[in-house]
Design an enzyme around this catalytic site. Sequence first.
Site, PDB file in Angstrom:
ATOM      1  N   CYS A  66      28.665  17.786  55.040  1.00  0.00           N
ATOM      2  CA  CYS A  66      28.910  17.716  56.490  1.00  0.00           C
ATOM      3  C   CYS A  66      27.632  17.825  57.317  1.00  0.00           C
ATOM      4  O   CYS A  66      27.672  17.637  58.535  1.00  0.00           O
ATOM      5  CB  CYS A  66      29.901  18.793  56.915  1.00  0.00           C
TER       6      CYS A  66
ATOM      7  N   HIS B 104      29.196  20.179  64.796  1.00  0.00           N
ATOM      8  CA  HIS B 104      30.034  19.561  63.765  1.00  0.00           C
ATOM      9  C   HIS B 104      31.495  19.980  63.962  1.00  0.00           C
ATOM     10  O   HIS B 104      31.801  21.157  64.163  1.00  0.00           O
ATOM     11  CB  HIS B 104      29.532  20.003  62.389  1.00  0.00           C
TER      12      HIS B 104
ATOM     13  N   ASN C 165      37.959  16.441  60.872  1.00  0.00           N
ATOM     14  CA  ASN C 165      36.597  16.539  60.346  1.00  0.00           C
ATOM     15  C   ASN C 165      36.258  15.228  59.630  1.00  0.00           C
ATOM     16  O   ASN C 165      36.767  14.961  58.549  1.00  0.00           O
ATOM     17  CB  ASN C 165      36.499  17.728  59.379  1.00  0.00           C
TER      18      ASN C 165
HETATM   19  C1  LIG Z   1      41.133  25.847  55.901  1.00  0.00           C
HETATM   20  C2  LIG Z   1      41.378  26.819  57.050  1.00  0.00           C
HETATM   21  C3  LIG Z   1      41.886  26.046  58.265  1.00  0.00           C
HETATM   22  C4  LIG Z   1      42.441  27.794  56.632  1.00  0.00           C
HETATM   23  O1  LIG Z   1      42.655  28.713  57.677  1.00  0.00           O
HETATM   24  P1  LIG Z   1      42.706  30.272  57.368  1.00  0.00           P
HETATM   25  O2  LIG Z   1      43.023  30.929  58.633  1.00  0.00           O
HETATM   26  O3  LIG Z   1      41.413  30.624  56.691  1.00  0.00           O
HETATM   27  O4  LIG Z   1      43.911  30.361  56.407  1.00  0.00           O
HETATM   28  P2  LIG Z   1      43.951  30.947  54.930  1.00  0.00           P
HETATM   29  O5  LIG Z   1      43.271  30.026  53.967  1.00  0.00           O
HETATM   30  O6  LIG Z   1      43.499  32.360  54.992  1.00  0.00           O
HETATM   31  O7  LIG Z   1      45.495  30.879  54.669  1.00  0.00           O
HETATM   32  C5  LIG Z   1      46.415  31.647  55.432  1.00  0.00           C
HETATM   33  C6  LIG Z   1      47.804  31.315  54.963  1.00  0.00           C
HETATM   34  O8  LIG Z   1      48.153  29.985  55.415  1.00  0.00           O
HETATM   35  C7  LIG Z   1      48.567  29.209  54.290  1.00  0.00           C
HETATM   36  N1  LIG Z   1      48.164  27.826  54.518  1.00  0.00           N
HETATM   37  C8  LIG Z   1      47.055  27.195  54.074  1.00  0.00           C
HETATM   38  N2  LIG Z   1      47.058  25.930  54.493  1.00  0.00           N
HETATM   39  C9  LIG Z   1      48.194  25.751  55.202  1.00  0.00           C
HETATM   40  C10 LIG Z   1      48.751  24.670  55.894  1.00  0.00           C
HETATM   41  N3  LIG Z   1      48.156  23.460  55.949  1.00  0.00           N
HETATM   42  N4  LIG Z   1      49.927  24.852  56.536  1.00  0.00           N
HETATM   43  C11 LIG Z   1      50.554  26.025  56.505  1.00  0.00           C
HETATM   44  N5  LIG Z   1      50.073  27.111  55.857  1.00  0.00           N
HETATM   45  C12 LIG Z   1      48.901  26.980  55.222  1.00  0.00           C
HETATM   46  C13 LIG Z   1      47.894  29.834  53.101  1.00  0.00           C
HETATM   47  O9  LIG Z   1      48.577  29.548  51.903  1.00  0.00           O
HETATM   48  C14 LIG Z   1      47.942  31.306  53.455  1.00  0.00           C
HETATM   49  O10 LIG Z   1      49.219  31.808  53.142  1.00  0.00           O
HETATM   50  P3  LIG Z   1      49.408  33.287  52.560  1.00  0.00           P
HETATM   51  O11 LIG Z   1      48.861  34.201  53.621  1.00  0.00           O
HETATM   52  O12 LIG Z   1      50.866  33.397  52.353  1.00  0.00           O
HETATM   53  O13 LIG Z   1      48.592  33.322  51.305  1.00  0.00           O
HETATM   54  C15 LIG Z   1      40.102  27.588  57.415  1.00  0.00           C
HETATM   55  O14 LIG Z   1      39.792  28.504  56.399  1.00  0.00           O
HETATM   56  C16 LIG Z   1      38.931  26.716  57.658  1.00  0.00           C
HETATM   57  O15 LIG Z   1      38.878  25.980  58.612  1.00  0.00           O
HETATM   58  N6  LIG Z   1      37.912  26.817  56.807  1.00  0.00           N
HETATM   59  C17 LIG Z   1      36.717  26.054  56.937  1.00  0.00           C
HETATM   60  C18 LIG Z   1      37.021  24.643  56.561  1.00  0.00           C
HETATM   61  C19 LIG Z   1      35.855  23.772  56.778  1.00  0.00           C
HETATM   62  O16 LIG Z   1      35.210  23.890  57.770  1.00  0.00           O
HETATM   63  N7  LIG Z   1      35.606  22.891  55.822  1.00  0.00           N
HETATM   64  C20 LIG Z   1      34.615  21.929  55.895  1.00  0.00           C
HETATM   65  C21 LIG Z   1      33.295  22.554  56.032  1.00  0.00           C
HETATM   66  S1  LIG Z   1      32.240  21.483  56.780  1.00  0.00           S
END
Ligand SMILES: CC(C)(COP(=O)(O)OP(=O)(O)OC[C@H]1O[C@@H](n2cnc3c(N)ncnc32)[C@H](O)[C@@H]1OP(=O)(O)O)[C@@H](O)C(=O)NCCC(=O)NCCS
Length: 331
Positions: free
Chosen positions: A116, A256, A286
């Site tokens: 990214c 980004h 993204n």
């Molecule tokens: C991926 C992302 C949106 C997840 O959000 P989060 O708040 O961290 O959520 P978590 O991974 O802690 O998951 C929380 C819960 O939601 C659930 N969950 C994950 N994806 C889900 C979705 N699409 N829909 C519903 N629930 C979801 C998980 O299973 C978890 O459930 P649990 O608490 O029962 O285990 C976030 O971590 C993120 O944006 N990370 C960076 C991603 C990124 O920038 N990537 C590219 C880098 S350039």
Amino acid sequence: MSKTSAAITAVGAYVPEYVLTNQILETMVDTNDEWITTRTGIKERRILKGEGKGTSFLAINAAKDLIKKRGIDPKDIELVIVATATPDMKAASTAAFTASEIGATNAFTFDMDAACSSFLFGMSVAASYIESGRYKNVLLIGADKMSSIINYKDRATCIIFGDGAGAVLFEPTQENLGLQDEYLRSDGTGREFLQATYGGSSYPITPEVLENGGHCAFQEGRTVFKNAVFNMADATVKILERNNLSKDDVNWLVAHQANKRIIDATANRIELEQEKVMMNIHKYGNTTSATLPLLLNDYESQLKKGDNLIFAAFGGGFNWGSIYLKWAYNS
Ligand SMILES: CC(C)(COP(=O)(O)OP(=O)(O)OC[C@H]1O[C@@H](n2cnc3c(N)ncnc32)[C@H](O)[C@@H]1OP(=O)(O)O)[C@@H](O)C(=O)NCCC(=O)NCCS
């Protein structure tokens, strides 16, 4: 004689027509619009459909848009860089094919991959060629067909990414405009948290890998999130401090588009007003290497000559950083 700087003198973009909304994703994986919107800020993303259409298709269209808007002869372009994490193929660069298709027949070309941060790092490379005096027209394209490495059964990843491309032209200027400073960093210990593992030389693709989606992008979202928030904000603070800029000197944050909460955290760290933060994650998600030039394209009409733009990015690798650039034209 005054110093030669590298200015962005034109912008172009392309996104595919097909819109993958949160509502459609609800029918594909166990997720919902409310969860995606509150956790990421994303409402929809674009997906490139059509057999045989890869990242070059996106890159070519973004470059053609730029060429038309700027009215340049593609034969005057001396270097074409395609920043991408999803090249058309493993060998034979996407940039070479793109350059031929747009008629940049006098250019040399190469691909650049820093996940990214590909476009951010590409800005540094493109600007260096201009500052050295070796070349006068460098076309930098950020393009990714992320849908080609997304597992649409993995709800933690498939909701985030989309396809798109943006292009900028770098040219020399003797005015105090263009790229002013950069702070770029990498940390390879981060690769276990965000990667598309298989298909590389250490990890060949086998039938089992394909069956389990191992050729697709994988991320440990929470760890990536924490690192992105810390490092994007930290790099942004460093670039402001090094250049004696206060938040009032900043006209735009060009960050980004990975997650609205990461962008907000970066803006909050420097106490920047919301109206100075470029944002289009809600409509594209993204797009990896394309987020920064897509922002420039969307906001081009609001940019004024002399505006101070602070770019920031974070991505797999880990790779991250910030660039300070003075905008060079009124549109
Ligand atoms: C991926 C992302 C949106 C997840 O959000 P989060 O708040 O961290 O959520 P978590 O991974 O802690 O998951 C929380 C819960 O939601 C659930 N969950 C994950 N994806 C889900 C979705 N699409 N829909 C519903 N629930 C979801 C998980 O299973 C978890 O459930 P649990 O608490 O029962 O285990 C976030 O971590 C993120 O944006 N990370 C960076 C991603 C990124 O920038 N990537 C590219 C880098 S350039």
